[in-house]
Write an enzyme that holds these catalytic residues in place. Sequence first.
Site, mmCIF file in Angstrom:
data_model
loop_
_atom_site.group_PDB
_atom_site.id
_atom_site.type_symbol
_atom_site.label_atom_id
_atom_site.label_comp_id
_atom_site.label_asym_id
_atom_site.label_seq_id
_atom_site.Cartn_x
_atom_site.Cartn_y
_atom_site.Cartn_z
ATOM 1 N N ASN A 185 32.652 43.986 49.507
ATOM 2 C CA ASN A 185 33.991 44.066 49.454
ATOM 3 C C ASN A 185 34.412 44.854 50.792
ATOM 4 O O ASN A 185 34.066 45.964 50.717
ATOM 5 C CB ASN A 185 34.158 44.804 47.986
ATOM 6 C CG ASN A 185 35.870 44.915 47.954
ATOM 7 O OD1 ASN A 185 36.659 44.602 49.027
ATOM 8 N ND2 ASN A 185 36.436 45.425 46.771
ATOM 9 N N LYS A 216 32.484 48.198 50.603
ATOM 10 C CA LYS A 216 31.766 48.785 49.362
ATOM 11 C C LYS A 216 30.639 47.564 49.132
ATOM 12 O O LYS A 216 30.980 46.317 49.477
ATOM 13 C CB LYS A 216 32.708 48.346 48.117
ATOM 14 C CG LYS A 216 33.430 49.581 47.926
ATOM 15 C CD LYS A 216 34.264 49.520 46.452
ATOM 16 C CE LYS A 216 35.653 50.345 46.499
ATOM 17 N NZ LYS A 216 36.474 49.886 45.679
ATOM 18 N N HIS A 223 44.862 45.430 33.310
ATOM 19 C CA HIS A 223 43.788 45.818 34.261
ATOM 20 C C HIS A 223 44.555 47.041 34.897
ATOM 21 O O HIS A 223 45.678 46.788 35.449
ATOM 22 C CB HIS A 223 43.535 44.911 35.230
ATOM 23 C CG HIS A 223 42.601 45.696 36.241
ATOM 24 N ND1 HIS A 223 41.226 45.363 36.354
ATOM 25 C CD2 HIS A 223 42.916 46.422 37.414
ATOM 26 C CE1 HIS A 223 40.871 46.170 37.173
ATOM 27 N NE2 HIS A 223 41.916 46.791 37.880
ATOM 28 N N LEU A 224 44.334 48.235 34.451
ATOM 29 C CA LEU A 224 45.037 49.399 34.968
ATOM 30 C C LEU A 224 44.197 50.312 35.762
ATOM 31 O O LEU A 224 43.703 51.285 35.308
ATOM 32 C CB LEU A 224 45.582 50.014 33.670
ATOM 33 C CG LEU A 224 46.499 49.043 32.507
ATOM 34 C CD1 LEU A 224 47.005 50.270 31.376
ATOM 35 C CD2 LEU A 224 47.676 48.680 33.148
ATOM 36 N N GLY A 249 45.761 49.919 41.424
ATOM 37 C CA GLY A 249 46.508 48.802 40.985
ATOM 38 C C GLY A 249 46.735 48.294 39.639
ATOM 39 O O GLY A 249 45.364 48.422 39.086
ATOM 40 N N ILE A 290 42.208 53.389 34.217
ATOM 41 C CA ILE A 290 43.353 54.023 33.205
ATOM 42 C C ILE A 290 42.944 53.430 31.918
ATOM 43 O O ILE A 290 42.993 54.163 30.811
ATOM 44 C CB ILE A 290 44.743 53.892 33.965
ATOM 45 C CG1 ILE A 290 44.835 54.576 35.148
ATOM 46 C CG2 ILE A 290 45.881 54.301 32.903
ATOM 47 C CD1 ILE A 290 46.211 54.529 35.668
ATOM 48 N N GLY A 291 43.018 52.189 31.943
ATOM 49 C CA GLY A 291 42.740 51.425 30.441
ATOM 50 C C GLY A 291 41.626 51.843 29.920
ATOM 51 O O GLY A 291 41.751 51.666 28.520
ATOM 52 N N GLU A 292 40.644 52.078 30.464
ATOM 53 C CA GLU A 292 39.312 52.491 29.802
ATOM 54 C C GLU A 292 39.372 53.893 29.405
ATOM 55 O O GLU A 292 38.646 54.247 28.435
ATOM 56 C CB GLU A 292 38.213 52.034 30.527
ATOM 57 C CG GLU A 292 37.823 50.767 30.888
ATOM 58 C CD GLU A 292 36.938 50.455 31.827
ATOM 59 O OE1 GLU A 292 36.048 51.132 32.200
ATOM 60 O OE2 GLU A 292 37.230 49.426 32.712
ATOM 61 N N ASN A 293 39.881 54.566 30.039
ATOM 62 C CA ASN A 293 39.621 56.182 29.769
ATOM 63 C C ASN A 293 41.047 57.085 29.393
ATOM 64 O O ASN A 293 40.749 58.112 28.918
ATOM 65 C CB ASN A 293 39.380 56.827 31.230
ATOM 66 C CG ASN A 293 38.026 56.211 31.790
ATOM 67 O OD1 ASN A 293 37.011 56.424 31.211
ATOM 68 N ND2 ASN A 293 37.871 55.788 32.702
ATOM 69 N N GLU A 301 33.841 43.787 38.064
ATOM 70 C CA GLU A 301 34.201 42.877 38.833
ATOM 71 C C GLU A 301 33.030 42.345 39.653
ATOM 72 O O GLU A 301 32.664 41.430 40.103
ATOM 73 C CB GLU A 301 35.154 43.186 39.797
ATOM 74 C CG GLU A 301 36.516 43.439 39.115
ATOM 75 C CD GLU A 301 37.768 44.261 39.784
ATOM 76 O OE1 GLU A 301 38.512 43.523 40.553
ATOM 77 O OE2 GLU A 301 37.936 45.271 39.527
HETATM 78 P P1 ADP Z 1 40.793 51.279 41.471
HETATM 79 O O1 ADP Z 1 41.848 50.236 41.447
HETATM 80 O O2 ADP Z 1 40.572 51.936 42.960
HETATM 81 O O3 ADP Z 1 39.227 50.394 41.291
HETATM 82 P P2 ADP Z 1 40.067 52.568 39.046
HETATM 83 O O4 ADP Z 1 40.139 51.687 38.175
HETATM 84 O O5 ADP Z 1 38.924 53.580 39.098
HETATM 85 O O6 ADP Z 1 40.906 52.400 40.356
HETATM 86 O O7 ADP Z 1 41.297 53.583 38.419
HETATM 87 C C1 ADP Z 1 41.871 54.628 38.871
HETATM 88 C C2 ADP Z 1 42.638 55.464 38.052
HETATM 89 O O8 ADP Z 1 42.186 55.573 36.717
HETATM 90 C C3 ADP Z 1 43.293 56.870 38.511
HETATM 91 O O9 ADP Z 1 44.596 56.613 38.151
HETATM 92 C C4 ADP Z 1 42.865 57.637 37.532
HETATM 93 O O10 ADP Z 1 43.344 58.880 37.415
HETATM 94 C C5 ADP Z 1 42.286 56.912 36.451
HETATM 95 N N1 ADP Z 1 41.477 57.375 35.449
HETATM 96 C C6 ADP Z 1 40.045 57.566 35.628
HETATM 97 N N2 ADP Z 1 39.421 58.310 34.707
HETATM 98 C C7 ADP Z 1 40.564 58.679 33.791
HETATM 99 C C8 ADP Z 1 40.840 59.530 32.783
HETATM 100 N N3 ADP Z 1 39.647 60.132 32.179
HETATM 101 N N4 ADP Z 1 41.939 59.720 32.199
HETATM 102 C C9 ADP Z 1 42.979 59.143 32.760
HETATM 103 N N5 ADP Z 1 42.782 58.342 33.768
HETATM 104 C C10 ADP Z 1 41.797 58.078 34.333
#
Ligand code: ADP
Length: 392
Positions: A7, A14, A202-203, A206, A326-329, A379
């Site tokens: 990437n 990456k 997808h959060l 972006g 964000i969506g996963e965590n 991805e």
């Molecule tokens: P990218 O789009 O760069 O791949 P990611 O999918 O890693 O980004 O998502 C980054 C976002 O996920 C950030 O806003 C980060 O704060 C959030 N995030 C990661 N872990 C957590 C968590 N445990 N709780 C809340 N937000 C989280």
Amino acid sequence: MAILVLNCGSSSVKFAVIDPVAGGNIIVGLGQRLGSDQASLSWSHGGEKGEVQMAKAGHAEVISAVVDLLKKRGLMASVQGIGHRVVHGGARFAASVLIDQSVVDGIAACNHLGPLHNPPNLLGIDLCRKLIPGLPNVAVFDTAFHQTMPAQAYRYAVPHEWFTKHDVRKYGFHGTSHRFVSAEACRMIGRKPEDTHLIVAHLGNGCSATAVVGGKSVDTTMGLTPLEGLMMGTRSGDLDPAVIGYMADRLGKDAKAIIDILNKQSGLQGVSGISNDMRALLKAGDEGSEAAKLAVEMFCFRLAKAIAGLAVSLERVDCLAFTGGIGENSVPVRARTIHYLGALGFRLDEAANAANGRSTNGRITAEGWMLALVVPTNEELLIARDTAAIIG
Ligand code: ADP
């Protein structure tokens, strides 16, 4: 068999070597701050990690160093192809393709649509063809999955010539994630993709959401560029387009400068004035910052509104899948979003949500109510799988 997934961004590369069948990352790494004094290459292989400083190194030096690293670690021999993430395939590319000169020309012909991303993506392709001759290269596009959208979803209500002469339409992005997660969600709930109607949110930094019917994208929130749609880390998402002209007049800047602000200084960052990072904002909110609380609430409200809008493309909502960092965590973000979706029949299972759906096969809503799931995205694995399938 293994696939090298690349990437290539404007100042970063990456990479990962992935077994497309077993699905595991064999080695992953990142070249960053390319071209600067702080350029470096870091990697992680098994339990081992390494980092080398490569002051002033550009893309060519870093990709050469990746090849040397893979050779030194005895991994290059198993690599049978290279999968490249390409951001904008315009309306030309509706699927991943084996790269030849006509594909390179086709990607270059989309540069006006993805001026920040396509040139570095093409540079990575060019360097791999030169530095690793003999290996096939495959392009996997962020936009391709959305090429199945019907015209009522992808057209904007603007003069017809803007579409025919200037390619102005919705393309959509994060296609590899939406495709991977929609298939994975079907697998998790034991449904055939052909018979499933779902929405993927997808959060990450972006953010975008997509309506998927029968395994195909039928509507998505991002548009001509990734600025449209949901509120994101630093991007505004949807707003009255008249704001651009209005703020250009107020600030004495041109439209490009205002759009730059909408891309880089807006979203969570702009509203909170604290951070673009959801974790930091949730913490700041807990510590009493009203601005952080508002930014998070707006994020969830606008997300729920977009999800409700995507539902018009479905006959029913078999499930809503949350993915990305964000969506996963993020437990509170999912909770507030589900709260706003009450009218569509969603009701949170608080314990399941608090555990990120880990002990409930991804499910975070109460049984008997509309189904929402947490589905981790991957991805790179999808890029590796597409590459393996195309090179046979
Ligand atoms: P990218 O789009 O760069 O791949 P990611 O999918 O890693 O980004 O998502 C980054 C976002 O996920 C950030 O806003 C980060 O704060 C959030 N995030 C990661 N872990 C957590 C968590 N445990 N709780 C809340 N937000 C989280």
